[in-house]
Design a protein around this motif. Sequence first.
Motif, PDB file in Angstrom:
ATOM      1  N   MET A   1       0.851  -1.177   0.000  1.00  0.00           N
ATOM      2  CA  MET A   1       0.000   0.000   0.000  1.00  0.00           C
ATOM      3  C   MET A   1       0.897   1.241   0.000  1.00  0.00           C
ATOM      4  N   ILE A   2       0.521   2.216  -0.751  1.00  0.00           N
ATOM      5  CA  ILE A   2       1.280   3.449  -0.878  1.00  0.00           C
ATOM      6  C   ILE A   2       0.809   4.455   0.171  1.00  0.00           C
ATOM      7  N   HIS A   3       1.763   5.115   0.815  1.00  0.00           N
ATOM      8  CA  HIS A   3       1.458   6.178   1.766  1.00  0.00           C
ATOM      9  C   HIS A   3       2.276   7.396   1.387  1.00  0.00           C
ATOM     10  N   LEU A   4       1.640   8.560   1.378  1.00  0.00           N
ATOM     11  CA  LEU A   4       2.310   9.791   0.987  1.00  0.00           C
ATOM     12  C   LEU A   4       2.200  10.835   2.081  1.00  0.00           C
ATOM     13  N   CYS A   5       3.275  11.553   2.288  1.00  0.00           N
ATOM     14  CA  CYS A   5       3.235  12.689   3.210  1.00  0.00           C
ATOM     15  C   CYS A   5       2.638  13.870   2.443  1.00  0.00           C
ATOM     16  N   PRO A   6       1.570  14.472   2.961  1.00  0.00           N
ATOM     17  CA  PRO A   6       0.952  15.592   2.243  1.00  0.00           C
ATOM     18  C   PRO A   6       1.857  16.816   2.156  1.00  0.00           C
ATOM     19  N   VAL A   7       2.744  17.010   3.113  1.00  0.00           N
ATOM     20  CA  VAL A   7       3.639  18.171   3.095  1.00  0.00           C
ATOM     21  C   VAL A   7       4.812  17.924   2.146  1.00  0.00           C
ATOM     22  N   CYS A   8       5.441  16.750   2.226  1.00  0.00           N
ATOM     23  CA  CYS A   8       6.558  16.428   1.325  1.00  0.00           C
ATOM     24  C   CYS A   8       6.134  16.515  -0.134  1.00  0.00           C
ATOM     25  N   ASN A   9       4.910  16.106  -0.424  1.00  0.00           N
ATOM     26  CA  ASN A   9       4.434  16.042  -1.803  1.00  0.00           C
ATOM     27  C   ASN A   9       3.689  17.284  -2.257  1.00  0.00           C
ATOM     28  N   GLY A  10       3.652  18.325  -1.412  1.00  0.00           N
ATOM     29  CA  GLY A  10       3.059  19.598  -1.802  1.00  0.00           C
ATOM     30  C   GLY A  10       1.547  19.636  -1.831  1.00  0.00           C
ATOM     31  N   LEU A  78       3.471  14.097  11.196  1.00  0.00           N
ATOM     32  CA  LEU A  78       2.367  14.242  10.243  1.00  0.00           C
ATOM     33  C   LEU A  78       1.852  12.874   9.829  1.00  0.00           C
ATOM     34  N   ALA A  79       0.554  12.741   9.731  1.00  0.00           N
ATOM     35  CA  ALA A  79      -0.055  11.493   9.255  1.00  0.00           C
ATOM     36  C   ALA A  79       0.074  11.422   7.741  1.00  0.00           C
ATOM     37  N   GLU A  80       0.538  10.276   7.243  1.00  0.00           N
ATOM     38  CA  GLU A  80       0.628  10.080   5.802  1.00  0.00           C
ATOM     39  C   GLU A  80      -0.738   9.702   5.241  1.00  0.00           C
ATOM     40  N   TRP A  81      -0.964  10.038   3.994  1.00  0.00           N
ATOM     41  CA  TRP A  81      -2.212   9.738   3.319  1.00  0.00           C
ATOM     42  C   TRP A  81      -2.067   8.452   2.511  1.00  0.00           C
ATOM     43  N   THR A  82      -3.182   7.769   2.318  1.00  0.00           N
ATOM     44  CA  THR A  82      -3.252   6.628   1.420  1.00  0.00           C
ATOM     45  C   THR A  82      -4.207   7.012   0.290  1.00  0.00           C
ATOM     46  N   PRO A  83      -3.681   7.582  -0.772  1.00  0.00           N
ATOM     47  CA  PRO A  83      -4.550   8.031  -1.858  1.00  0.00           C
ATOM     48  C   PRO A  83      -5.122   6.866  -2.651  1.00  0.00           C
ATOM     49  N   ALA A  84      -6.421   6.804  -2.753  1.00  0.00           N
ATOM     50  CA  ALA A  84      -7.097   5.706  -3.445  1.00  0.00           C
ATOM     51  C   ALA A  84      -6.751   5.681  -4.930  1.00  0.00           C
ATOM     52  N   ILE A  85      -6.478   6.821  -5.513  1.00  0.00           N
ATOM     53  CA  ILE A  85      -6.211   6.853  -6.958  1.00  0.00           C
ATOM     54  C   ILE A  85      -4.857   6.261  -7.317  1.00  0.00           C
ATOM     55  N   LEU A  86      -3.982   6.068  -6.341  1.00  0.00           N
ATOM     56  CA  LEU A  86      -2.673   5.517  -6.623  1.00  0.00           C
ATOM     57  C   LEU A  86      -2.581   4.016  -6.401  1.00  0.00           C
ATOM     58  N   VAL A  87      -3.662   3.390  -5.973  1.00  0.00           N
ATOM     59  CA  VAL A  87      -3.659   1.948  -5.761  1.00  0.00           C
ATOM     60  C   VAL A  87      -3.755   1.278  -7.125  1.00  0.00           C
ATOM     61  N   THR A  88      -2.768   0.492  -7.455  1.00  0.00           N
ATOM     62  CA  THR A  88      -2.730  -0.147  -8.773  1.00  0.00           C
ATOM     63  C   THR A  88      -3.582  -1.415  -8.770  1.00  0.00           C
ATOM     64  N   ASP A  89      -3.840  -1.919  -9.953  1.00  0.00           N
ATOM     65  CA  ASP A  89      -4.610  -3.158 -10.074  1.00  0.00           C
ATOM     66  C   ASP A  89      -3.897  -4.312  -9.376  1.00  0.00           C
ATOM     67  N   MET A  90      -2.563  -4.342  -9.438  1.00  0.00           N
ATOM     68  CA  MET A  90      -1.803  -5.403  -8.787  1.00  0.00           C
ATOM     69  C   MET A  90      -2.004  -5.343  -7.274  1.00  0.00           C
ATOM     70  N   GLU A  91      -2.020  -4.141  -6.717  1.00  0.00           N
ATOM     71  CA  GLU A  91      -2.231  -4.009  -5.275  1.00  0.00           C
ATOM     72  C   GLU A  91      -3.661  -4.387  -4.905  1.00  0.00           C
ATOM     73  N   LYS A  92      -4.625  -4.052  -5.758  1.00  0.00           N
ATOM     74  CA  LYS A  92      -6.012  -4.428  -5.488  1.00  0.00           C
ATOM     75  C   LYS A  92      -6.139  -5.942  -5.413  1.00  0.00           C
ATOM     76  N   ASP A  93      -5.493  -6.649  -6.350  1.00  0.00           N
ATOM     77  CA  ASP A  93      -5.539  -8.116  -6.357  1.00  0.00           C
ATOM     78  C   ASP A  93      -4.937  -8.693  -5.091  1.00  0.00           C
ATOM     79  N   ALA A  94      -3.890  -8.072  -4.574  1.00  0.00           N
ATOM     80  CA  ALA A  94      -3.209  -8.561  -3.374  1.00  0.00           C
ATOM     81  C   ALA A  94      -4.089  -8.454  -2.133  1.00  0.00           C
ATOM     82  N   TYR A  95      -5.013  -7.502  -2.130  1.00  0.00           N
ATOM     83  CA  TYR A  95      -5.838  -7.287  -0.943  1.00  0.00           C
ATOM     84  C   TYR A  95      -7.220  -7.910  -1.056  1.00  0.00           C
ATOM     85  N   GLN A  96      -7.481  -8.642  -2.110  1.00  0.00           N
ATOM     86  CA  GLN A  96      -8.805  -9.273  -2.260  1.00  0.00           C
ATOM     87  C   GLN A  96      -8.776 -10.703  -1.775  1.00  0.00           C
TER      88      GLN A  96
END
Length: 96
Positions: A1-10, A78-96
Amino acid sequence: MIHLCPVCNGFAALQQACTACGQPLQDAGRLSDFYGDYSPYQEIDNAKMDNGYMDGLRHQCIHTGWCPSCQTEQAVVLAEWTPAILVTDMEKDAYQ
């Protein structure tokens, strides 16, 4: 799963008050960037493993806040975000 810092990423500005005087802190960057000459180039997840904080497990990014008013430096968690738009199909398959 991808996590992004909202401040680091602007996506958001640092919005934290100084604990000493109450004035807004300025973002001085990730705390791990100050560990050594090459630390800004180290993988972020690797830096989280040896920084002494539990930030990697809690999906947090620790920044250095600087207060121009009272000249103090503070760690800001700072709490990192988990943006839904960045979840790839491969990651979706891994969590199903």
